[in-house]
Design an enzyme around this catalytic site. Structure first.
Site, PDB file in Angstrom:
ATOM      1  N   HIS A   5       1.772  -6.751 -10.173  1.00  0.00           N
ATOM      2  CA  HIS A   5       1.040  -5.999  -9.148  1.00  0.00           C
ATOM      3  C   HIS A   5       1.539  -4.557  -9.176  1.00  0.00           C
ATOM      4  O   HIS A   5       2.746  -4.304  -9.235  1.00  0.00           O
ATOM      5  CB  HIS A   5       1.281  -6.635  -7.781  1.00  0.00           C
ATOM      6  CG  HIS A   5       0.792  -5.796  -6.647  1.00  0.00           C
ATOM      7  ND1 HIS A   5      -0.469  -5.267  -6.621  1.00  0.00           N
ATOM      8  CD2 HIS A   5       1.405  -5.383  -5.504  1.00  0.00           C
ATOM      9  CE1 HIS A   5      -0.611  -4.566  -5.511  1.00  0.00           C
ATOM     10  NE2 HIS A   5       0.505  -4.606  -4.817  1.00  0.00           N
ATOM     11  N   CYS A  10      -2.382  -8.369  -1.466  1.00  0.00           N
ATOM     12  CA  CYS A  10      -2.209  -7.904  -2.854  1.00  0.00           C
ATOM     13  C   CYS A  10      -2.020  -9.054  -3.838  1.00  0.00           C
ATOM     14  O   CYS A  10      -2.149  -8.855  -5.046  1.00  0.00           O
ATOM     15  CB  CYS A  10      -1.029  -6.943  -2.952  1.00  0.00           C
ATOM     16  SG  CYS A  10      -1.194  -5.506  -1.896  1.00  0.00           S
ATOM     17  N   ASN A  65      -1.926   1.738  -5.593  1.00  0.00           N
ATOM     18  CA  ASN A  65      -1.950   0.317  -5.240  1.00  0.00           C
ATOM     19  C   ASN A  65      -3.375  -0.068  -4.839  1.00  0.00           C
ATOM     20  O   ASN A  65      -3.855   0.342  -3.788  1.00  0.00           O
ATOM     21  CB  ASN A  65      -0.970   0.086  -4.088  1.00  0.00           C
ATOM     22  CG  ASN A  65      -0.863  -1.368  -3.674  1.00  0.00           C
ATOM     23  OD1 ASN A  65      -1.698  -2.188  -4.057  1.00  0.00           O
ATOM     24  ND2 ASN A  65       0.151  -1.671  -2.887  1.00  0.00           N
TER      25      ASN A  65
HETATM   26  O1  UT7 Z   1       1.494  -4.038  -2.324  1.00  0.00           O
HETATM   27  C1  UT7 Z   1       2.607  -4.384  -1.570  1.00  0.00           C
HETATM   28  C2  UT7 Z   1       2.721  -3.400  -0.509  1.00  0.00           C
HETATM   29  N1  UT7 Z   1       3.360  -2.171  -0.689  1.00  0.00           N
HETATM   30  C3  UT7 Z   1       4.471  -1.909  -1.387  1.00  0.00           C
HETATM   31  O2  UT7 Z   1       4.924  -2.660  -2.193  1.00  0.00           O
HETATM   32  C4  UT7 Z   1       5.174  -0.624  -1.101  1.00  0.00           C
HETATM   33  C5  UT7 Z   1       6.640  -0.850  -0.898  1.00  0.00           C
HETATM   34  N2  UT7 Z   1       7.402   0.292  -0.482  1.00  0.00           N
HETATM   35  C6  UT7 Z   1       7.522   1.418  -1.227  1.00  0.00           C
HETATM   36  O3  UT7 Z   1       6.929   1.555  -2.274  1.00  0.00           O
HETATM   37  C7  UT7 Z   1       8.462   2.494  -0.734  1.00  0.00           C
HETATM   38  O4  UT7 Z   1       9.264   1.987   0.295  1.00  0.00           O
HETATM   39  C8  UT7 Z   1       7.731   3.785  -0.239  1.00  0.00           C
HETATM   40  C9  UT7 Z   1       7.101   4.482  -1.405  1.00  0.00           C
HETATM   41  C10 UT7 Z   1       6.677   3.391   0.784  1.00  0.00           C
HETATM   42  C11 UT7 Z   1       8.734   4.717   0.414  1.00  0.00           C
HETATM   43  O5  UT7 Z   1       9.761   5.046  -0.506  1.00  0.00           O
HETATM   44  P1  UT7 Z   1      11.278   5.070  -0.048  1.00  0.00           P
HETATM   45  O6  UT7 Z   1      12.074   5.536  -1.179  1.00  0.00           O
HETATM   46  O7  UT7 Z   1      11.578   3.684   0.489  1.00  0.00           O
HETATM   47  O8  UT7 Z   1      11.282   6.191   1.060  1.00  0.00           O
HETATM   48  P2  UT7 Z   1      11.632   6.040   2.603  1.00  0.00           P
HETATM   49  O9  UT7 Z   1      10.610   5.231   3.327  1.00  0.00           O
HETATM   50  O10 UT7 Z   1      13.062   5.604   2.696  1.00  0.00           O
HETATM   51  O11 UT7 Z   1      11.513   7.525   3.084  1.00  0.00           O
HETATM   52  C12 UT7 Z   1      12.392   8.514   2.655  1.00  0.00           C
HETATM   53  C13 UT7 Z   1      11.986   9.820   3.299  1.00  0.00           C
HETATM   54  C14 UT7 Z   1      11.749   9.726   4.806  1.00  0.00           C
HETATM   55  O12 UT7 Z   1      12.258  10.907   5.361  1.00  0.00           O
HETATM   56  P3  UT7 Z   1      13.657  10.893   6.138  1.00  0.00           P
HETATM   57  O13 UT7 Z   1      13.495   9.914   7.252  1.00  0.00           O
HETATM   58  O14 UT7 Z   1      14.677  10.470   5.110  1.00  0.00           O
HETATM   59  O15 UT7 Z   1      13.811  12.316   6.580  1.00  0.00           O
HETATM   60  C15 UT7 Z   1      10.256   9.737   4.937  1.00  0.00           C
HETATM   61  O16 UT7 Z   1       9.829  10.312   6.150  1.00  0.00           O
HETATM   62  O17 UT7 Z   1      10.733  10.255   2.728  1.00  0.00           O
HETATM   63  C16 UT7 Z   1       9.840  10.586   3.784  1.00  0.00           C
HETATM   64  N3  UT7 Z   1       8.501  10.337   3.321  1.00  0.00           N
HETATM   65  C17 UT7 Z   1       7.795  11.233   2.634  1.00  0.00           C
HETATM   66  N4  UT7 Z   1       8.073  12.480   2.236  1.00  0.00           N
HETATM   67  C18 UT7 Z   1       7.143  13.144   1.524  1.00  0.00           C
HETATM   68  C19 UT7 Z   1       7.762   9.205   3.469  1.00  0.00           C
HETATM   69  N5  UT7 Z   1       6.562   9.371   2.862  1.00  0.00           N
HETATM   70  C20 UT7 Z   1       6.566  10.625   2.336  1.00  0.00           C
HETATM   71  C21 UT7 Z   1       5.618  11.349   1.613  1.00  0.00           C
HETATM   72  N6  UT7 Z   1       5.956  12.604   1.230  1.00  0.00           N
HETATM   73  N7  UT7 Z   1       4.420  10.864   1.270  1.00  0.00           N
END
Ligand code: UT7
Length: 332
Positions: free
Chosen positions: A259, A120, A289
């Site tokens: 980004h 990225c 992204n």
């Molecule tokens: O370009 C550089 C690369 N990428 C990035 O910069 C992305 C960086 N990371 C992020 O943007 C965030 O960490 C995410 C958007 C990927 C995830 O957000 P988060 O607030 O960190 O959520 P999480 O991973 O802590 O997940 C929270 C919950 C989980 O459920 P449990 O374990 O709490 O029951 C996930 O399973 O949300 C769940 N979850 C979803 N639920 C509905 C994960 N993806 C989804 C989804 N829809 N699409």
């Protein structure tokens, strides 16, 4: 980490372009195929929709029109550029480079062409690389393109990644300028965190095989939480570093073009960089992204919408797999 302030020769951006597929994939449509919701995606990422390429199309199909638009806005033709850099993690093929495919399509016969892999951060790394060649006089005009078709490398059954990414291309033409231009740059890498965001299959370690397909090795894998924290820390740190190298202050920045991965990352970068959100350019809601294409698509839209004006101090800041991060501080 290496920050560099301006040298005597000024290099600026003399043309910009972008191209995205016409097909829009909304959160509501995604929620019909994986267990997610528009509400979850919008509140956790700020993304409403993303663009997805038609089957059979490739990264160069997005890069070529973006490059043509950048050349047109610079009043140039393919034959006028002598360096083409394409930043991508999703090249048409492992070889030849997508930059060489671009050269053929643009008739840029005298250009030296190669791809650059910095995930990225690719566009920012490519702009800094092109600038070095232009400063030392090796080349006179560079075409820099960030282009991705990540939709072909996403596991569409994995809700934790498939909602985040989109396809697109951004481009710029760089050349010596008499006023303004790039003031300072900053780049950094940390290979110790390489396994936080990667795609194991398709390279020499896990070449394509029935087993590699069965093990889903040809899809992107990410530790989202760790990447989130590091993205904030590295991008905010890079903005501070590049401003310090140029002896400028955050309040002098008219616009920060980060980004576009997640609105919450952009908000945190603003906070830790000492910038109000009004100064942050945001289009992650419409494209998701787009990896290496992200900063250049955002730069094009910021210019097109009049968010950046001649003479404004602007910073592009990126973060990606590798890890990689970097900034370009410029007077527009
Ligand atoms: O370009 C550089 C690369 N990428 C990035 O910069 C992305 C960086 N990371 C992020 O943007 C965030 O960490 C995410 C958007 C990927 C995830 O957000 P988060 O607030 O960190 O959520 P999480 O991973 O802590 O997940 C929270 C919950 C989980 O459920 P449990 O374990 O709490 O029951 C996930 O399973 O949300 C769940 N979850 C979803 N639920 C509905 C994960 N993806 C989804 C989804 N829809 N699409």
């Amino acid at each position: 980490m290496a920050a560099r302030a301006s040298t005597s020769k000024r290099i600026g951006i003399v043309g910009v372009g972008m191209h995205v597929p016409s097909k829009v994939l909304t959160n509501q449509e995604l929620a019909r195929t994986v267990e997610t919701s528009d509400e979850w995606i919008r509140s956790r990422t700020g993304i409403r929709e993303r663009r997805i390429i038609e089957p059979g199309m490739a990264t160069s199909d997005l890069a070529i029109p973006a490059a043509r638009q950048a050349l047109k806005s610079a009043g140039l033709h393919g034959k006028d550029v002598d360096l083409i850099l394409v930043a991508t993690t999703s090249p048409d093929m492992l070889f030849p480079s997508t930059a060489c495919l671009l050269q053929r399509a643009l008739g840029a016969k005298s250009a030296v062409c190669f791809d650059l892999s910095a995930a990225c951060s690719g566009s920012v790394f490519a702009m800094i690389t092109a600038r070095q060649y232009l400063v030392d006089g090796s080349y006179k005009r560079a075409l820099v393109v960030g282009a991705e078709v990540l939709s072909n490398f996403i596991d569409w059954t994995d809700r934790s990644t498939c909602v985040l990414f989109g396809d697109g291309a951004g481009a710029c033409v760089m050349a010596p300028v008499s006023r303004g231009g790039i003031v300072a740059t900053d780049m950094g890498s940390d290979g110790s965190a390489a396994d936080l965001l990667y795609m194991p299959g398709g390279g020499s370690k896990y070449p394509p095989s029935h087993a590699s397909v069965d093990q889903r090795l040809h899809f992107l894998r990410m530790n989202g939480g760790e990447i989130f924290k590091l993205a904030v820390r590295r991008m905010a740190g890079s903005v501070k570093t590049v401003l310090k190298a140029a002896h400028r202050k955050p309040e002098e920045l008219e616009c920060c073009i980060p980004h576009q991965a997640n609105i919450r990352i952009i908000e945190a970068v603003a906070k830790w960089s000492g910038l109000p959100m009004e100064r942050m350019f945001v289009n992650v809601d419409r494209y998701g992204n787009t990896s290496a294409a992200s900063n250049l698509i955002a730069l094009y839209e910021a210019a097109e919408e009049g968010r950046i004006q001649r003479g404004d101090l602007v910073v592009l800041v990126a973060f990606g797999a590798g890890l990689t991060w970097g900034s370009v501080l410029l007077e527009w």
